[in-house]
Design an enzyme around this catalytic site. Sequence first.
Site, mmCIF file in Angstrom:
data_model
loop_
_atom_site.group_PDB
_atom_site.id
_atom_site.type_symbol
_atom_site.label_atom_id
_atom_site.label_comp_id
_atom_site.label_asym_id
_atom_site.label_seq_id
_atom_site.Cartn_x
_atom_site.Cartn_y
_atom_site.Cartn_z
ATOM 1 N N SER A 80 0.824 -1.218 0.000
ATOM 2 C CA SER A 80 0.000 0.000 0.000
ATOM 3 C C SER A 80 0.856 1.265 0.000
ATOM 4 C CB SER A 80 -0.899 0.024 1.234
ATOM 5 O OG SER A 80 -1.635 -1.165 1.325
HETATM 6 N N1 SAH Z 1 -0.619 -4.998 3.789
HETATM 7 C C1 SAH Z 1 0.044 -5.403 2.576
HETATM 8 C C2 SAH Z 1 -0.830 -5.118 1.379
HETATM 9 C C3 SAH Z 1 -1.005 -6.350 0.606
HETATM 10 S S1 SAH Z 1 -2.196 -6.288 -0.699
HETATM 11 C C4 SAH Z 1 1.388 -4.745 2.450
HETATM 12 O O1 SAH Z 1 1.700 -3.814 3.197
HETATM 13 O O2 SAH Z 1 2.192 -5.173 1.625
HETATM 14 C C5 SAH Z 1 -3.468 -7.330 -0.044
HETATM 15 C C6 SAH Z 1 -3.065 -8.742 0.311
HETATM 16 O O3 SAH Z 1 -4.244 -9.436 0.698
HETATM 17 C C7 SAH Z 1 -2.460 -9.540 -0.826
HETATM 18 O O4 SAH Z 1 -1.217 -10.038 -0.433
HETATM 19 C C8 SAH Z 1 -3.472 -10.682 -1.063
HETATM 20 O O5 SAH Z 1 -2.867 -11.894 -1.445
HETATM 21 C C9 SAH Z 1 -4.121 -10.786 0.300
HETATM 22 N N2 SAH Z 1 -5.450 -11.405 0.305
HETATM 23 C C10 SAH Z 1 -6.445 -11.308 -0.622
HETATM 24 N N3 SAH Z 1 -7.525 -12.020 -0.228
HETATM 25 C C11 SAH Z 1 -7.207 -12.561 0.979
HETATM 26 C C12 SAH Z 1 -7.899 -13.402 1.892
HETATM 27 N N4 SAH Z 1 -9.148 -13.836 1.673
HETATM 28 N N5 SAH Z 1 -7.280 -13.788 3.027
HETATM 29 C C13 SAH Z 1 -6.000 -13.382 3.311
HETATM 30 N N6 SAH Z 1 -5.291 -12.584 2.464
HETATM 31 C C14 SAH Z 1 -5.882 -12.180 1.321
#
Ligand code: SAH
Length: 227
Positions: A80
């Site tokens: 993000s």
């Molecule tokens: N907080 C992270 C942002 C990652 S983007 C950072 O700072 O890098 C969102 C993430 O949510 C992705 O890695 C994706 O794989 C994960 N995601 C999507 N659906 C999900 C689910 N149902 N359960 C757990 N993770 C999930």
Amino acid sequence: MGLICQSLLSFAFCEPTLKKNFEKERERMISSQLVARGIKDVKVLGAMKKIHRHVFVPENMLSHAYSDEPLPIGEGQTISQPYIVAYMTEVLALLGEDRVLEIGTGSGYQTAILAEIAKQVFTVELVGALSHRAQETLKKLKYTNIIYKIGDGTFGWDKRAPFDAIMVTAAPDKIPHSLEEQLKIGGRMIIPVGSAFQELVLVTRGKKKFKRKKLLPVRFVPLVTTH
Ligand code: SAH
């Protein structure tokens, strides 16, 4: 930038280690992207200053590590934008003794920011490869208050509930009630909601009901639900 020398006698074998610290870039990110836009919580600003965002981004993105934008981290996912990380952390109003659930470990950057402020962070990631990479990065940074799970976090982490705070970093179409149910009374959850149009929603659990407040428009990857 540091130098590794194979021989003390000659500079010919000196190579840059590429261990650039990005101190200035981080300072600039704090003042122009965070403080200038209203982030005030000293714990959040302290964590954003301490954590090196560049160790969480792929090598080909290093020069953008402190830019005002989300960045690709592989597997079609993103880390993000720094402002959003700081904003979502600030609205959770963490005090230091909190048990926090994070859904979407991704790169682990947001996890580290939470781990700096909260007592314990329980983080769930659907994509195994991303979780493993984040665990490697965070273990090098010596965090001992993070507990990892690979799986679908749509329904939270029942065995570890209830939580003082929940942060969801991928967007469902509507707020999963099972996540709300895992909040303590007085607990807060920040979650992006929607598909084409998304908004960050702050959920607060009162004694009898949940209060839901829309905060600002955002753009997150979708929360993938597997069952
Ligand atoms: N907080 C992270 C942002 C990652 S983007 C950072 O700072 O890098 C969102 C993430 O949510 C992705 O890695 C994706 O794989 C994960 N995601 C999507 N659906 C999900 C689910 N149902 N359960 C757990 N993770 C999930």
